[in-house]
Design a protein around this motif. Structure first.
Motif, PDB file in Angstrom:
ATOM      1  N   LEU A 154      -8.521   8.156  -2.141  1.00 37.48           N
ATOM      2  CA  LEU A 154      -8.313   9.482  -1.555  1.00 37.48           C
ATOM      3  C   LEU A 154      -8.867   9.419  -0.127  1.00 37.48           C
ATOM      4  N   VAL A 155      -7.977   9.503   0.836  1.00 38.26           N
ATOM      5  CA  VAL A 155      -8.381   9.356   2.238  1.00 38.26           C
ATOM      6  C   VAL A 155      -8.484  10.750   2.853  1.00 38.26           C
ATOM      7  N   LEU A 156      -9.710  11.152   3.132  1.00 33.79           N
ATOM      8  CA  LEU A 156      -9.927  12.484   3.709  1.00 33.79           C
ATOM      9  C   LEU A 156     -10.001  12.352   5.223  1.00 33.79           C
TER      10      LEU A 156
ATOM     11  N   VAL B  88       0.862  -1.180   0.000  1.00 34.09           N
ATOM     12  CA  VAL B  88       0.000   0.000   0.000  1.00 34.09           C
ATOM     13  C   VAL B  88       0.902   1.234   0.000  1.00 34.09           C
ATOM     14  N   GLY B  89       0.799   2.048  -1.032  1.00 30.82           N
ATOM     15  CA  GLY B  89       1.544   3.304  -1.053  1.00 30.82           C
ATOM     16  C   GLY B  89       0.770   4.357  -0.269  1.00 30.82           C
ATOM     17  N   ILE B  90       1.460   5.120   0.537  1.00 29.92           N
ATOM     18  CA  ILE B  90       0.770   6.152   1.313  1.00 29.92           C
ATOM     19  C   ILE B  90       1.451   7.491   1.040  1.00 29.92           C
ATOM     20  N   LEU B  91       0.710   8.401   0.415  1.00 25.24           N
ATOM     21  CA  LEU B  91       1.247   9.720   0.092  1.00 25.24           C
ATOM     22  C   LEU B  91       0.389  10.789   0.756  1.00 25.24           C
ATOM     23  N   GLY B  92       0.976  11.942   0.913  1.00 28.23           N
ATOM     24  CA  GLY B  92       0.213  13.044   1.497  1.00 28.23           C
ATOM     25  C   GLY B  92       1.145  14.048   2.131  1.00 28.23           C
ATOM     26  N   ALA B  93       0.710  15.272   2.169  1.00 29.80           N
ATOM     27  CA  ALA B  93       1.521  16.355   2.722  1.00 29.80           C
ATOM     28  C   ALA B  93       1.801  16.100   4.205  1.00 29.80           C
ATOM     29  N   PRO B  94       2.833  16.754   4.740  1.00 32.98           N
ATOM     30  CA  PRO B  94       3.037  16.687   6.193  1.00 32.98           C
ATOM     31  C   PRO B  94       1.748  17.123   6.897  1.00 32.98           C
ATOM     32  N   ASP B  95       1.430  16.490   7.978  1.00 35.86           N
ATOM     33  CA  ASP B  95       0.222  16.806   8.756  1.00 35.86           C
ATOM     34  C   ASP B  95      -1.084  16.471   8.044  1.00 35.86           C
ATOM     35  N   SER B  96      -1.020  15.639   7.009  1.00 38.86           N
ATOM     36  CA  SER B  96      -2.277  15.256   6.354  1.00 38.86           C
ATOM     37  C   SER B  96      -2.957  14.120   7.107  1.00 38.86           C
ATOM     38  N   GLY B  97      -2.226  13.490   8.032  1.00 35.63           N
ATOM     39  CA  GLY B  97      -2.854  12.466   8.861  1.00 35.63           C
ATOM     40  C   GLY B  97      -2.372  11.057   8.590  1.00 35.63           C
ATOM     41  N   LYS B  98      -1.242  10.912   7.903  1.00 38.11           N
ATOM     42  CA  LYS B  98      -0.738   9.569   7.573  1.00 38.11           C
ATOM     43  C   LYS B  98      -0.397   8.781   8.841  1.00 38.11           C
ATOM     44  N   THR B  99       0.429   9.380   9.678  1.00 36.10           N
ATOM     45  CA  THR B  99       0.840   8.681  10.901  1.00 36.10           C
ATOM     46  C   THR B  99      -0.362   8.426  11.809  1.00 36.10           C
ATOM     47  N   ALA B 100      -1.227   9.420  11.922  1.00 33.95           N
ATOM     48  CA  ALA B 100      -2.401   9.265  12.797  1.00 33.95           C
ATOM     49  C   ALA B 100      -3.276   8.109  12.321  1.00 33.95           C
ATOM     50  N   SER B 101      -3.386   7.938  11.003  1.00 41.29           N
ATOM     51  CA  SER B 101      -4.239   6.849  10.504  1.00 41.29           C
ATOM     52  C   SER B 101      -3.638   5.487  10.845  1.00 41.29           C
TER      53      SER B 101
ATOM     54  N   SER C 184      -9.231   9.534  12.429  1.00 41.54           N
ATOM     55  CA  SER C 184      -8.309   8.675  13.181  1.00 41.54           C
ATOM     56  C   SER C 184      -8.552   8.797  14.674  1.00 41.54           C
ATOM     57  N   PHE C 185      -8.795  10.007  15.119  1.00 41.15           N
ATOM     58  CA  PHE C 185      -9.108  10.242  16.523  1.00 41.15           C
ATOM     59  C   PHE C 185     -10.415  11.025  16.590  1.00 41.15           C
ATOM     60  N   ARG C 186     -10.787  11.443  17.746  1.00 43.83           N
ATOM     61  CA  ARG C 186     -12.003  12.245  17.859  1.00 43.83           C
ATOM     62  C   ARG C 186     -11.716  13.441  18.735  1.00 43.83           C
ATOM     63  N   ARG C 187     -11.841  14.591  18.128  1.00 40.30           N
ATOM     64  CA  ARG C 187     -11.624  15.786  18.928  1.00 40.30           C
ATOM     65  C   ARG C 187     -12.866  16.099  19.747  1.00 40.30           C
ATOM     66  N   LYS C 188     -12.683  16.949  20.743  1.00 39.92           N
ATOM     67  CA  LYS C 188     -13.806  17.304  21.609  1.00 39.92           C
ATOM     68  C   LYS C 188     -14.952  17.858  20.762  1.00 39.92           C
ATOM     69  N   GLY C 189     -16.118  17.327  20.925  1.00 38.92           N
ATOM     70  CA  GLY C 189     -17.262  17.785  20.150  1.00 38.92           C
ATOM     71  C   GLY C 189     -17.299  17.232  18.738  1.00 38.92           C
TER      72      GLY C 189
ATOM     73  N   ILE D  66      -2.945   2.707  -3.624  1.00 41.01           N
ATOM     74  CA  ILE D  66      -2.260   3.893  -3.098  1.00 41.01           C
ATOM     75  C   ILE D  66      -3.265   4.745  -2.324  1.00 41.01           C
ATOM     76  N   TRP D  67      -2.876   5.078  -1.110  1.00 37.69           N
ATOM     77  CA  TRP D  67      -3.681   6.014  -0.338  1.00 37.69           C
ATOM     78  C   TRP D  67      -3.094   7.417  -0.543  1.00 37.69           C
ATOM     79  N   ILE D  68      -3.934   8.337  -0.950  1.00 39.63           N
ATOM     80  CA  ILE D  68      -3.509   9.737  -0.982  1.00 39.63           C
ATOM     81  C   ILE D  68      -4.265  10.437   0.139  1.00 39.63           C
ATOM     82  N   MET D  69      -3.519  10.888   1.120  1.00 41.31           N
ATOM     83  CA  MET D  69      -4.133  11.426   2.329  1.00 41.31           C
ATOM     84  C   MET D  69      -4.268  12.955   2.211  1.00 41.31           C
ATOM     85  N   ALA D  70      -5.379  13.466   2.700  1.00 46.86           N
ATOM     86  CA  ALA D  70      -5.560  14.920   2.753  1.00 46.86           C
ATOM     87  C   ALA D  70      -6.391  15.257   3.979  1.00 46.86           C
ATOM     88  N   ASP D  71      -6.056  16.359   4.597  1.00 44.20           N
ATOM     89  CA  ASP D  71      -6.784  16.813   5.779  1.00 44.20           C
ATOM     90  C   ASP D  71      -8.080  17.486   5.325  1.00 44.20           C
TER      91      ASP D  71
END
Lengths: 291, 270
Positions: free
Chosen positions: B179-181, B18-31, B215-220, B138-143
Motif C-alpha cells: 500500500l503506497v501512501l 509490478v501491478g500498479i493500481l489506484g484511483a485517478p490522482d492517487s499519484g501513480k504517474t508521479a511516483s 514523489s515531489f515536495r511541495r512548498k513547506g 502489486i502497488w496499491i496507491m492512495a493519496d
C-alpha cells in the motif's frame, strides 16, 4: 581488423570535427599509435577544421563548408607497430544533429546510415564537457509543475519534449548494440566513449577520471555502459589540442607548437594520461593489448 | 512497451512484474516520474540505473509530456510503434543494479490510467487487469492527504477496502501487496487509519505492507522529493517470491507464469 571502418558519432557540438582534425594532424606528422599509409584524396573536411584551429579557434559546428565536406572524408589507418596489418577506414557519417534527434525519437534511422553502421567494426561515441547543447533532465520543481498543469503552454510543451543528453546517449548506444556486427572471431564490437574538452574539468574531476565524470554527470548513460553484453566499451577523457583557446596563455603556446593534445583513461593511481590522441582509435583496432 | 515486447523480454530474462493500481490522482504517474528523476540524478539510494527498453516513455512521463487522453483513457493495452500524442497503456521497463551486491533486477511496470482501477472497483472489470495474477508484487496507491481530510477520509478508506476485496478475489495465489501512501510530505497517515487499512487487508487474506512516499515536495513539505521511493523499490524486489521469507512461499514457478494469457517459457534468473 580487415578493411573495416570505424564510425564517429555524437550529438551536435560534441567535438567530432575538432578531434578528427587533430587526429589527421597527428597522422600527417607521423606520431601516435596509428598511421595513415596513404593520405586521403579529399582532405577538405579536416583541412577546413585545421584552418580554424591554426588561427586559434575551434571549428564551428555550423560551418556549412565543413558540414558538406564531412561526407567525402575518410582516412585509412593501421597500427604503427603492425605495418602489414589490414587498414580500417575512419568515417564520420553525415548525420546532422536534427537527424540524430529524429532517430532517437522515432528509433528509425535511414538505410544508408544503417548500412554504414553494419559495415563498421567499431565506433567512437562523443560526449563533450560543458557543451551549450547538452540538455539536462528536468528538475523536480519543473517536472511536478508540468505533471500537474492540465494544459501546457507552447513553450512548456517544447521544453517537455526535449531529450536530455544522457537519454540521447543511451539511445545512441542502443543503435550501436543493434547495428555493429560481431567480429568473425566472435569478439564484441568495440565502442570508445570519448569525453571531449577534458582539459575543461577541474583537477579533482580529472583525477577521478572520465568514467567517474560520466557517472556523476550522466548516471543513466554510465549505468547503461556497464549493462551491455553486446559491446566492449572503454571510456577516454580527451583534450584534442591540450587546452582551450579562450585561455590566451594556452593559445600562445599552441601557436608556438609547445602543447599537445592528451588522452586520459582510468582513475587515481592507475590512471594513464598520454600525449597520443589516437589512443581510442588504436584501442578499437587492437584492444587493450596494444594500449 | 506492448504485450508482445514485454513477452519477448520476459522470455529473455526474469522480469519482476509490478501491478500498479489506484484511483485517478492517487499519484501513480508521479511516483514513476519521481523514480525516473531519482535515477537520472543518481539519487535512488542503493541502486543504479542499468537499462530501460522504454527510456523515451519514462522520460516523457517525467517531463509531463505523456498524458492519457483526458476524459477518454485508453480501453486496452495497445502496441504502438509510433509516437502517439495520447499516452498508451503499456508496460514500462527498468533494469536496476543493486549496489550492495551488484544484483540486477528487471522491473516491468504497467502504465495504466486510474480509471481502470475505478471500473475494477465499481464494475469488477478485471479482464484487462488479468496480468495481476502473474505479478510479483502489486502497488496499491492512495493519496495520503485524502485520508487526512475529513470529507474525503471515509470515501478513501471505503474505496481502498473495496479495491483490496477485488484484488483478493482476482488473485489465485498469494501476491505481496504494497500500500503506497503518496504525498508523505504533507504529513503522516494516522495510526487509526493505518490500523483500519491493515485490518481490511487481513480480512481478505492479503499480505499488506505499507510504504509512505513523497514523489515531489511541495512548498513547506516535510520530506524531500523522492522520499520513500528507494524503500518502495527495495521492498518490491525483496517481495519477489523465493528471495525472502518475509512473504509466504509461492508454489507457482516463474516458468509457468501466465501474463495476460500469454505463456512464457525459459525465463532465466539473475
Amino acid at each position: 581488423m580487415n578493411n573495416s571502418s570505424i564510425v564517429m558519432i555524437g550529438w551536435p557540438d560534441s567535438g567530432k570535427t575538432n578531434y578528427l582534425a587533430a587526429v589527421w594532424d597527428s597522422l600527417r606528422i607521423g606520431q601516435g599509435k596509428i598511421m595513415a599509409p596513404v593520405p586521403p584524396d579529399d582532405l577538405r573536411y579536416v583541412e577546413e577544421a585545421l584552418a580554424f584551429q591554426s588561427k586559434g579557434e575551434f571549428a564551428p559546428r555550423s560551418d556549412k563548408n565543413i558540414e558538406e565536406s564531412r561526407r567525402d572524408f575518410s582516412v585509412a589507418v593501421r597500427l604503427r607497430d603492425k605495418p602489414n596489418s589490414a587498414t580500417a577506414d575512419i568515417v564520420v557519417p553525415d548525420i546532422t544533429g536534427e537527424l540524430w534527434k529524429h532517430a532517437v525519437e522515432t528509433t528509425e534511422i535511414a538505410a544508408e546510415w544503417l548500412e554504414e553502421l553494419q559495415r563498421a567494426s567499431g565506433a567512437i561515441l562523443f560526449v563533450r564537457v560543458l557543451s551549450g547543447d547538452n540538455c539536462a533532465p528536468l528538475d523536480w520543481v519543473t517536472s511536478e509543475k508540468f505533471l500537474t498543469t492540465r494544459k501546457l503552454s507552447e513553450a512548456q510543451q517544447k521544453k517537455a519534449k526535449g531529450i536530455p543528453t544522457q537519454i540521447a546517449l543511451c539511445e545512441m548506444l542502443r543503435f550501436l548494440e543493434h547495428t555493429l556486427p560481431t567480429a568473425s572471431d566472435g569478439e564484441n564490437p568495440k565502442v570508445a566513449v570519448v569525453v571531449t574538452a577534458w582539459d575543461l574539468v577541474d583537477a579533482q574531476t580529472a583525477g577521478e577520471g572520465p568514467d567517474a565524470y560520466l557517472r556523476k554527470e550522466y548516471p543513466l548513460f554510465s549505468g547503461r555502459l556497464t549493462d551491455t553484453s553486446l559491446l566492449d566499451i572503454a571510456v577516454f577523457g580527451m583534450s584534442a589540442l591540450g587546452g582551450d583557446f579562450a585561455d590566451p596563455v594556452f593559445k600562445e603556446k599552441y601557436f608556438k607548437s609547445q602543447v599537445t593534445g592528451y588522452v586520459a583513461r582510468g582513475a587515481g593511481n592507475t590512471q594513464v594520461v598520454e600525449p597520443d590522441i589516437t589512443t581510442p582509435i588504436a584501442w578499437i583496432i587492437a584492444g587493450d593489448e596494444d594500449k | 512497451m506492448g504485450l508482445t515486447e514485454a513477452g519477448k523480454l520476459m522470455s529473455e530474462r526474469y522480469c519482476r512484474v509490478v501491478g500498479i493500481l489506484g484511483a485517478p490522482d492517487s499519484g501513480k504517474t508521479a511516483s514513476l516520474a519521481s523514480l525516473f528523476l531519482l535515477l537520472g540524478g543518481n539519487k535512488l539510494t542503493g541502486f543504479e540505473f542499468g537499462d530501460s527498453r522504454t527510456l523515451m516513455a519514462l522520460n516523457e512521463i517525467a517531463q509531463g509530456a505523456r498524458r492519457f487522453n483526458e476524459g477518454s483513457p485508453p480501453e486496452q493495452m495497445t502496441v504502438h510503434t509510433e509516437l502517439n500524442e495520447d499516452r498508451d497503456a503499456g508496460f514500462l521497463h527498468l533494469r536496476l543494479k543493486r549496489i550492495a551486491d551488484e544484483a540486477v533486477f528487471d522491473l516491468l511496470m504497467p502504465d495504466l490510467p486510474g480509471e481502470w482501477s475505478d471500473t475494477f472497483i465499481d464494475r469488477n472489470r478485471s479482464d484487462r487487469l488479468d496480468f495481476l495474477k502473474s505479478a510479483d508484487c502489486i502497488w496499491i496507491m492512495a493519496d495520503g492527504r485524502q485520508l487526512a481530510t475529513l470529507d474525503s477520509r471515509r470515501t478513501t478508506l471505503r474505496r481502498l477496502d473495496l479495491l483490496f476485496g477485488r484484488v483478493a478475489a482476482l488473485l489465485e495465489r498469494a501476491v505481496p501487496i504494497l500500500l503506497v501512501l503518496t504525498h508523505r510530505d504533507s504529513g503522516e497517515v494516522s495510526d487509526e487509519d493505518m490500523a483500519a487499512l491493515r485490518a481490511s487487508a487481513l480480512t481478505k487474506n492479503l499480505e499488506l505492507d505499507v510504504v509512505p512516499i513523497s514523489s515531489f515536495r511541495r512548498k513547506g513539505g516535510q520530506t524531500s522529493p523522492g522520499f520513500g521511493i528507494a524503500e518502495l523499490i527495495s521492498r518490491t524486489i525483496g517481495a519477489a517470491p523465493g528471495l525472502t521469507a518475509f512473504w509466504p512461499a509461492s508454489d507457482q514457478s516463474a516458468e509457468s507464469r501466465q501474463m495476460l494469457r500469454f505463456g512464457f517459457v525459459g525465463a532465466g534468473h539473475e
